[in-house]
Design a protein around this motif. Sequence first.
Motif, mmCIF file in Angstrom:
data_model
loop_
_atom_site.group_PDB
_atom_site.id
_atom_site.type_symbol
_atom_site.label_atom_id
_atom_site.label_comp_id
_atom_site.label_asym_id
_atom_site.label_seq_id
_atom_site.Cartn_x
_atom_site.Cartn_y
_atom_site.Cartn_z
ATOM 1 N N ASN B 110 0.843 -1.201 0.000
ATOM 2 C CA ASN B 110 0.000 0.000 0.000
ATOM 3 C C ASN B 110 0.880 1.254 0.000
ATOM 4 O O ASN B 110 2.081 1.182 0.246
ATOM 5 N N ASN B 111 0.270 2.397 -0.280
ATOM 6 C CA ASN B 111 1.027 3.636 -0.487
ATOM 7 C C ASN B 111 1.929 4.006 0.685
ATOM 8 O O ASN B 111 3.066 4.411 0.497
ATOM 9 N N ASP B 112 1.388 3.848 1.915
ATOM 10 C CA ASP B 112 2.168 4.213 3.099
ATOM 11 C C ASP B 112 3.393 3.319 3.244
ATOM 12 O O ASP B 112 4.488 3.788 3.565
ATOM 13 N N GLU B 113 3.175 2.018 3.003
ATOM 14 C CA GLU B 113 4.288 1.066 3.119
ATOM 15 C C GLU B 113 5.347 1.344 2.057
ATOM 16 O O GLU B 113 6.542 1.341 2.353
ATOM 17 N N GLN B 114 4.871 1.631 0.848
ATOM 18 C CA GLN B 114 5.802 1.952 -0.242
ATOM 19 C C GLN B 114 6.618 3.194 0.106
ATOM 20 O O GLN B 114 7.833 3.208 -0.014
ATOM 21 N N SER B 115 5.900 4.224 0.546
ATOM 22 C CA SER B 115 6.548 5.489 0.868
ATOM 23 C C SER B 115 7.595 5.291 1.978
ATOM 24 O O SER B 115 8.711 5.826 1.887
ATOM 25 N N HIS B 116 7.224 4.502 2.998
ATOM 26 C CA HIS B 116 8.145 4.245 4.115
ATOM 27 C C HIS B 116 9.399 3.523 3.619
ATOM 28 O O HIS B 116 10.526 3.921 3.938
ATOM 29 N N LEU B 117 9.169 2.492 2.816
ATOM 30 C CA LEU B 117 10.274 1.683 2.298
ATOM 31 C C LEU B 117 11.209 2.516 1.408
ATOM 32 O O LEU B 117 12.434 2.436 1.524
ATOM 33 N N ILE B 118 10.606 3.330 0.552
ATOM 34 C CA ILE B 118 11.397 4.151 -0.377
ATOM 35 C C ILE B 118 12.236 5.174 0.401
ATOM 36 O O ILE B 118 13.421 5.360 0.120
ATOM 37 N N ASN B 119 11.615 5.791 1.402
ATOM 38 C CA ASN B 119 12.364 6.785 2.178
ATOM 39 C C ASN B 119 13.455 6.144 3.035
ATOM 40 O O ASN B 119 14.516 6.737 3.235
ATOM 41 N N GLU B 120 13.177 4.941 3.534
ATOM 42 C CA GLU B 120 14.224 4.215 4.270
ATOM 43 C C GLU B 120 15.379 3.879 3.329
ATOM 44 O O GLU B 120 16.543 3.987 3.698
ATOM 45 N N GLY B 121 15.023 3.486 2.103
ATOM 46 C CA GLY B 121 16.042 3.171 1.100
ATOM 47 C C GLY B 121 16.895 4.383 0.787
ATOM 48 O O GLY B 121 18.124 4.300 0.743
ATOM 49 N N LEU B 122 16.248 5.532 0.611
ATOM 50 C CA LEU B 122 16.976 6.771 0.292
ATOM 51 C C LEU B 122 17.914 7.171 1.432
ATOM 52 O O LEU B 122 18.981 7.722 1.204
ATOM 53 N N LYS B 123 17.488 6.875 2.682
ATOM 54 C CA LYS B 123 18.326 7.199 3.837
ATOM 55 C C LYS B 123 19.617 6.395 3.809
ATOM 56 O O LYS B 123 20.631 6.828 4.327
ATOM 57 N N LYS B 124 19.547 5.206 3.223
ATOM 58 C CA LYS B 124 20.726 4.336 3.220
ATOM 59 C C LYS B 124 21.691 4.639 2.065
ATOM 60 O O LYS B 124 22.807 4.153 2.051
ATOM 61 N N LEU B 125 21.242 5.433 1.122
ATOM 62 C CA LEU B 125 22.131 5.798 0.003
ATOM 63 C C LEU B 125 23.059 6.937 0.428
ATOM 64 O O LEU B 125 22.766 7.664 1.375
ATOM 65 N N ALA B 126 24.154 7.098 -0.306
ATOM 66 C CA ALA B 126 25.066 8.226 -0.056
ATOM 67 C C ALA B 126 24.311 9.528 -0.345
ATOM 68 O O ALA B 126 23.411 9.535 -1.193
ATOM 69 N N PRO B 127 24.653 10.642 0.372
ATOM 70 C CA PRO B 127 23.911 11.894 0.191
ATOM 71 C C PRO B 127 23.764 12.350 -1.267
ATOM 72 O O PRO B 127 22.680 12.749 -1.679
ATOM 73 N N ASN B 128 24.855 12.265 -2.049
ATOM 74 C CA ASN B 128 24.754 12.758 -3.430
ATOM 75 C C ASN B 128 23.858 11.864 -4.294
ATOM 76 O O ASN B 128 23.186 12.333 -5.202
ATOM 77 N N GLU B 129 23.814 10.558 -3.957
ATOM 78 C CA GLU B 129 22.970 9.644 -4.746
ATOM 79 C C GLU B 129 21.487 9.878 -4.467
ATOM 80 O O GLU B 129 20.676 9.978 -5.387
ATOM 81 N N SER B 130 21.136 9.968 -3.189
ATOM 82 C CA SER B 130 19.715 10.183 -2.876
ATOM 83 C C SER B 130 19.272 11.568 -3.339
ATOM 84 O O SER B 130 18.137 11.755 -3.793
ATOM 85 N N LEU B 131 20.193 12.539 -3.259
ATOM 86 C CA LEU B 131 19.863 13.890 -3.730
ATOM 87 C C LEU B 131 19.630 13.875 -5.243
ATOM 88 O O LEU B 131 18.653 14.459 -5.731
ATOM 89 N N ALA B 132 20.507 13.183 -5.969
ATOM 90 C CA ALA B 132 20.362 13.113 -7.438
ATOM 91 C C ALA B 132 19.032 12.468 -7.808
ATOM 92 O O ALA B 132 18.316 12.969 -8.692
#
Lengths: 117, 180
Positions: B110-132
């Motif tokens: 569901n949307n909330d779960e997707q959003s949570h997972l995606i944002n957790e994923g972005l947190k684990k990327l290097a700053p320049n990668e998630s920013l890009a």
Amino acid sequence: MAESRSNEEFFSRIMGKSKLDMPYPDFEDRVMQSIATEAKLNTSLSGSRKLAMVCFALGTVFGLTMNGFVSRSIHYLFNISQDTARLMSYTAFLLFILIQLDNIIRLWSHPRHKRSG
Amino acid sequence: MDEVYIRKVCDGDTESFRYFLTTYKDWAFSLAMSVVKDEFHAEEAVQEAFILAFRKLSSFNHKSKFSTWFYRIVVNESFKLLKKQKKEIVDFGEIRGTEVINEDALLALNNDEQSHLINEGLKKLAPNESLALRLFYLEEENVKTVCEITGWSESNVKVTLHRARKNMKTVLNRLMRSSN
């Protein structure tokens, strides 16, 4: 090519869901408060700058006209040569002007906003 | 719309600046989170960026969109803060692996779960990668605008994006496996 397109589509879909909401409900009010303070400071600073410039200009003109009188007074009071008296008077005046100029320049360097909390 | 409010603020109507706060605070927060990875620091960077934007609004030259100009300030403030907090930053390291993500499984959440997972994923990327990634998909997939905001070269943006997509898939796969 098709794989790259599907990759693009996948990321377009998921990244649309990456938007976060500002979790602090008072954020807007706090920033607006800082901005209001900043604006008030700018207004009062602008008035002070104008006043400082006027006073500086008047002081410079007054100083220039008084220089002759001051050098003559030094010459008569301390009984030193007119050239030395003039040199002393001009040096003192120049020093005073430089100090005031430095103070005026400082008025233009913007005070950095500091977070209170 | 931005132009109208820029004129109002420059004419001394300070309260009009609230429009920019309401319009851009969430995206600015998302961008700052990409870099600093922490809500408190992201809020600090966004606040500094808004105050700086207010100070420099009269010097905004209208050559680019207001959003591009403002996001550049947000990105600069975030990296400035990241540099200051360097000691506290976790080593993001290189994410190894060529795992294939089950896209259907992710999109089935569901949307909330997707959003949570995606944002957790972005947190684990290097700053320049998630920013890009955030900037590219925020700015209608326009590499040029990403270059303008970050100050990176076009080839650098493309390489970072390529690496970011690959790493994001790996991270998402791991997150999905660990949540099952």
